[in-house]
Design a protein around this motif. Structure first.
Motif, PDB file in Angstrom:
ATOM      1  N   CYS A   1       0.844  -1.191   0.000  1.00  0.00           N
ATOM      2  CA  CYS A   1       0.000   0.000   0.000  1.00  0.00           C
ATOM      3  C   CYS A   1       0.882   1.244   0.000  1.00  0.00           C
ATOM      4  CB  CYS A   1      -0.914   0.017   1.221  1.00  0.00           C
ATOM      5  SG  CYS A   1      -1.998  -1.424   1.363  1.00  0.00           S
ATOM      6  N   ASP A   2       0.500   2.265  -0.734  1.00  0.00           N
ATOM      7  CA  ASP A   2       1.257   3.508  -0.794  1.00  0.00           C
ATOM      8  C   ASP A   2       0.288   4.685  -0.746  1.00  0.00           C
ATOM      9  OD1 ASP A   2       0.130   3.615  -3.335  1.00  0.00           O
ATOM     10  OD2 ASP A   2       1.955   2.883  -4.325  1.00  0.00           O
ATOM     11  N   ARG A   3       0.778   5.889  -1.064  1.00  0.00           N
ATOM     12  CA  ARG A   3      -0.018   7.107  -0.943  1.00  0.00           C
ATOM     13  C   ARG A   3      -1.237   7.103  -1.876  1.00  0.00           C
ATOM     14  NH1 ARG A   3       1.224  12.053   1.320  1.00  0.00           N
ATOM     15  NH2 ARG A   3       3.314  11.252   1.787  1.00  0.00           N
ATOM     16  N   SER A   4      -1.158   6.330  -2.912  1.00  0.00           N
ATOM     17  CA  SER A   4      -2.292   6.287  -3.846  1.00  0.00           C
ATOM     18  C   SER A   4      -3.499   5.560  -3.285  1.00  0.00           C
ATOM     19  CB  SER A   4      -1.868   5.626  -5.158  1.00  0.00           C
ATOM     20  OG  SER A   4      -1.511   4.275  -4.952  1.00  0.00           O
ATOM     21  N   HIS A   5      -3.312   4.831  -2.216  1.00  0.00           N
ATOM     22  CA  HIS A   5      -4.412   4.043  -1.661  1.00  0.00           C
ATOM     23  C   HIS A   5      -5.129   4.796  -0.538  1.00  0.00           C
ATOM     24  CE1 HIS A   5      -1.800   0.937  -3.548  1.00  0.00           C
ATOM     25  NE2 HIS A   5      -2.988   0.428  -3.924  1.00  0.00           N
ATOM     26  N   TRP A   6      -4.428   5.629   0.192  1.00  0.00           N
ATOM     27  CA  TRP A   6      -5.077   6.464   1.203  1.00  0.00           C
ATOM     28  C   TRP A   6      -4.158   7.626   1.572  1.00  0.00           C
ATOM     29  CZ3 TRP A   6      -3.464   1.466   3.037  1.00  0.00           C
ATOM     30  CH2 TRP A   6      -2.335   1.487   3.894  1.00  0.00           C
ATOM     31  N   ARG A   7      -4.767   8.604   2.124  1.00  0.00           N
ATOM     32  CA  ARG A   7      -4.023   9.757   2.581  1.00  0.00           C
ATOM     33  C   ARG A   7      -3.611   9.535   4.033  1.00  0.00           C
ATOM     34  NH1 ARG A   7      -7.302  15.042   0.174  1.00  0.00           N
ATOM     35  NH2 ARG A   7      -7.029  14.505  -2.036  1.00  0.00           N
ATOM     36  N   PRO A   8      -2.457  10.108   4.461  1.00  0.00           N
ATOM     37  CA  PRO A   8      -2.016   9.916   5.846  1.00  0.00           C
ATOM     38  C   PRO A   8      -2.967  10.586   6.822  1.00  0.00           C
ATOM     39  CG  PRO A   8      -0.656  11.550   4.750  1.00  0.00           C
ATOM     40  CD  PRO A   8      -1.519  10.938   3.679  1.00  0.00           C
ATOM     41  N   SER A   9      -3.156   9.933   7.979  1.00  0.00           N
ATOM     42  CA  SER A   9      -4.015  10.496   9.016  1.00  0.00           C
ATOM     43  C   SER A   9      -3.339  11.666   9.715  1.00  0.00           C
ATOM     44  CB  SER A   9      -4.385   9.408  10.038  1.00  0.00           C
ATOM     45  OG  SER A   9      -3.196   8.875  10.617  1.00  0.00           O
ATOM     46  N   ASP A  10      -2.009  11.718   9.666  1.00  0.00           N
ATOM     47  CA  ASP A  10      -1.260  12.807  10.277  1.00  0.00           C
ATOM     48  C   ASP A  10      -0.339  13.396   9.209  1.00  0.00           C
ATOM     49  OD1 ASP A  10       0.029  14.563  11.869  1.00  0.00           O
ATOM     50  OD2 ASP A  10       0.827  13.094  13.295  1.00  0.00           O
ATOM     51  N   PRO A  11      -0.852  14.315   8.379  1.00  0.00           N
ATOM     52  CA  PRO A  11      -0.038  14.855   7.272  1.00  0.00           C
ATOM     53  C   PRO A  11       1.222  15.569   7.755  1.00  0.00           C
ATOM     54  CG  PRO A  11      -2.365  15.388   6.998  1.00  0.00           C
ATOM     55  CD  PRO A  11      -2.209  14.835   8.386  1.00  0.00           C
TER      56      PRO A  11
END
Length: 522
Positions: free
Chosen positions: A509-519
């Motif tokens: 899984c990478d950034r294309s699958h979800w955005r970080p919860s703590d940017p």
């Protein structure tokens, strides 16, 4: 003579001088003969005593068949000698006219006669051509029956056909894979009655060992800490869902968010127990019945909302490989659920976060350094305890590495941003990214190799220094057991299980699958 003088009652002639002179000479002659006879008697008695003593030492004629024997001792003579006749009971008054002829006298007479004289004189053989310069100080009690003509200077390279006499005090846990290069110099005294047996649960990482990684399924695990986390107590090392594996992106990501972690209330110097096990460097965490007090994490699509962590450990080198590359070490954060304490059915399911440690940049890591300081204390304390067993007068162990102050701990680990968390350290501080590669069906990497384990392997390694890797390797290699003897499963600086053939596909899984919860952090 005296009697005769008295009987004759001779009268002294006094009338004329010639007659008186004749008379006086006769009287003097008689008196001198009397005196000489007394001296002769004493002399004959002494001679007879010498003759008796000499006859006792001489061999008898009837004891020998050789008539020339006496000729070697005394020459034959026509004249009578005292040695040829028995001595008289009384001494003779008149001495013999001829002196006794004896053999040549000895130069130095022996002080005592021999008890058993030889009947035949000994004849010496020819003298040795090369006499020994010095006599043997300690002669051998018994000669060697069959001595070797040419003894070998070096011991034999192959083992002897006969068993050794003195068995070892304790059986070796790990059998030797190869015969010893240098055999023992002296054989043991008494052979062992029964061959030593390797404990069937003492598995190891030696590939040539009967209980090496490829033979772990033969190990009979009688007791394991994982029996507390899993309901299944069987050995599953030959299963089809085994770990570790080579991590490669072979499928689509199955998670929809990153994992969320909390540090809980574990205190670094109070509730965390550092330990050096035979196969890993361990931090055992305090587990509370209240989930909020535990270090915990929330994983997507695989676990309940909250999963507690019972321990953290480091393996050397890494067990998982990332696209075929093996790293210097691997950091595991273990999580469990279905535990009876939290109302579970104790079926046993676990999920691991794996962080690969990379020393190629040779960069010191402050978090790993704090772990190493505490593992060093464990090793030093154990060494001191063993020394006190030999010398009870030694004082108790005193800590070498000074504990960090609260200010120093805050500077190293930082402060939790969540309210109600009192832990002064964070097991998740070594996490490098929120993106990872995972597979749902795996196993723990040591016997009993229980399956039903989920793995999350981070694809960004954590930088550490080579010195830190060397220190952790030495701590594992030099571990002491309860008997104060080296006890480790490490083989050639490795406690990593070989890569397993797992049929389950790995997905990433990478950034294309979800955005970080703590940017801000990621």
């Amino acid at each position: 003579l005296k009697v005769r003088v008295k009987e004759k009652k001779m009268k002294l002639p006094t009338k004329n001088f010639p007659s008186f002179l004749v008379w006086f000479i006769g009287v003097v002659t008689i008196v001198s003969q009397v005196a000489c006879s007394d001296e002769i008697i004493e002399r004959n008695e002494l001679v007879n005593q010498d003759h008796r003593h000499q006859r006792q030492q001489e061999p008898r004629l009837e004891d020998s068949n050789d008539f020339t024997l006496l000729g070697n001792i005394l020459p034959w003579s026509d004249e009578p000698t005292p040695m040829q006749t028995d001595p008289m009971d009384e001494p003779t008054l008149i001495p013999t006219a001829f002196p006794t002829k004896l053999a040549d006298p000895t130069q130095k007479p022996t002080p005592h006669p021999s008890a058993n004289p030889t009947t035949v004189p000994t004849t010496t053989s020819e003298p040795t051509s090369n006499p020994t310069p010095k006599p043997t100080p300690n002669p051998t009690p018994k000669p060697t029956p069959n001595p070797t003509p040419n003894p070998t200077p070096d011991p034999t390279s192959k083992p002897t056909s006969e068993p050794t006499r003195d068995p070892t005090s304790e059986p070796t846990r790990d059998p030797t894979s190869k015969p010893t290069r240098d055999p023992t110099r002296k054989p043991t005294r008494d052979p062992t009655r029964e061959p030593t047996k390797t404990p069937q649960d003492w598995w190891n990482y030696d590939p040539a060992s009967p209980l090496g990684p490829r033979k772990w399924d033969d190990a009979k695990i009688q007791d394991s800490e994982y029996f507390d986390w899993f309901n299944d107590k069987d050995n599953q090392c030959d299963g089809r869902k085994q770990s570790p594996v080579d991590v490669r992106d072979r499928s689509t990501c199955r998670d929809d968010h990153n994992f969320y972690s909390r540090r809980g209330d574990n205190l670094f110097y109070e509730t965390v127990k550092f330990d050096i096990t035979p196969s890993s460097l361990r931090l055992n965490l305090f587990i509370s019945k209240s989930m909020e007090d535990n270090a915990r994490a929330d994983f997507s699509n695989s676990t309940p909302k909250k999963v507690a962590s019972p321990y953290v450990e480091i393996k050397i080198p890494s067990e998982h490989t990332l696209k075929g590359r093996r790293y210097a070490a691997e950091y595991h954060i273990a999580h469990t659920w279905d535990y009876e304490m939290w109302g579970g059915d104790n079926v046993g399911r676990m999920v691991f976060i794996a962080v690969l440690l990379d020393d190629r940049k040779n960069k010191e890591n402050p978090y790993v350094e704090e772990y190493i300081r505490e593992w060093e204390e464990v090793a030093w304390k154990k060494e001191h305890e063993c020394a006190r067993k030999e010398n009870p007068s030694l004082p108790p162990y005193k800590r070498r590495n000074k504990k960090r102050t609260p200010e120093e701990m805050l500077k190293i680990w930082g402060k939790s941003k969540y309210k109600g968390e009192n832990a002064d350290w964070d097991a998740y501080a070594l996490v490098t990214t929120i993106y990872y590669c995972g597979y749902q069906e795996g196993s723990i990497t040591v016997p009993p190799c229980t399956e039903e384990v989920w793995w999350r392997v981070l694809d960004i390694p954590l930088d550490v220094s080579k010195r830190q890797i060397r220190k952790m390797t030495a701590l594992l290699k030099n571990r002491l057991g309860d008997d104060c003897k080296p006890e480790t499963k490490m083989y050639e600086d490795s406690v990593a299980r070989p890569i397993q053939k797992n049929r389950n596909k790995v997905w990433c899984c990478d950034r294309s699958h979800w955005r970080p919860s703590d940017p801000d952090k990621w």
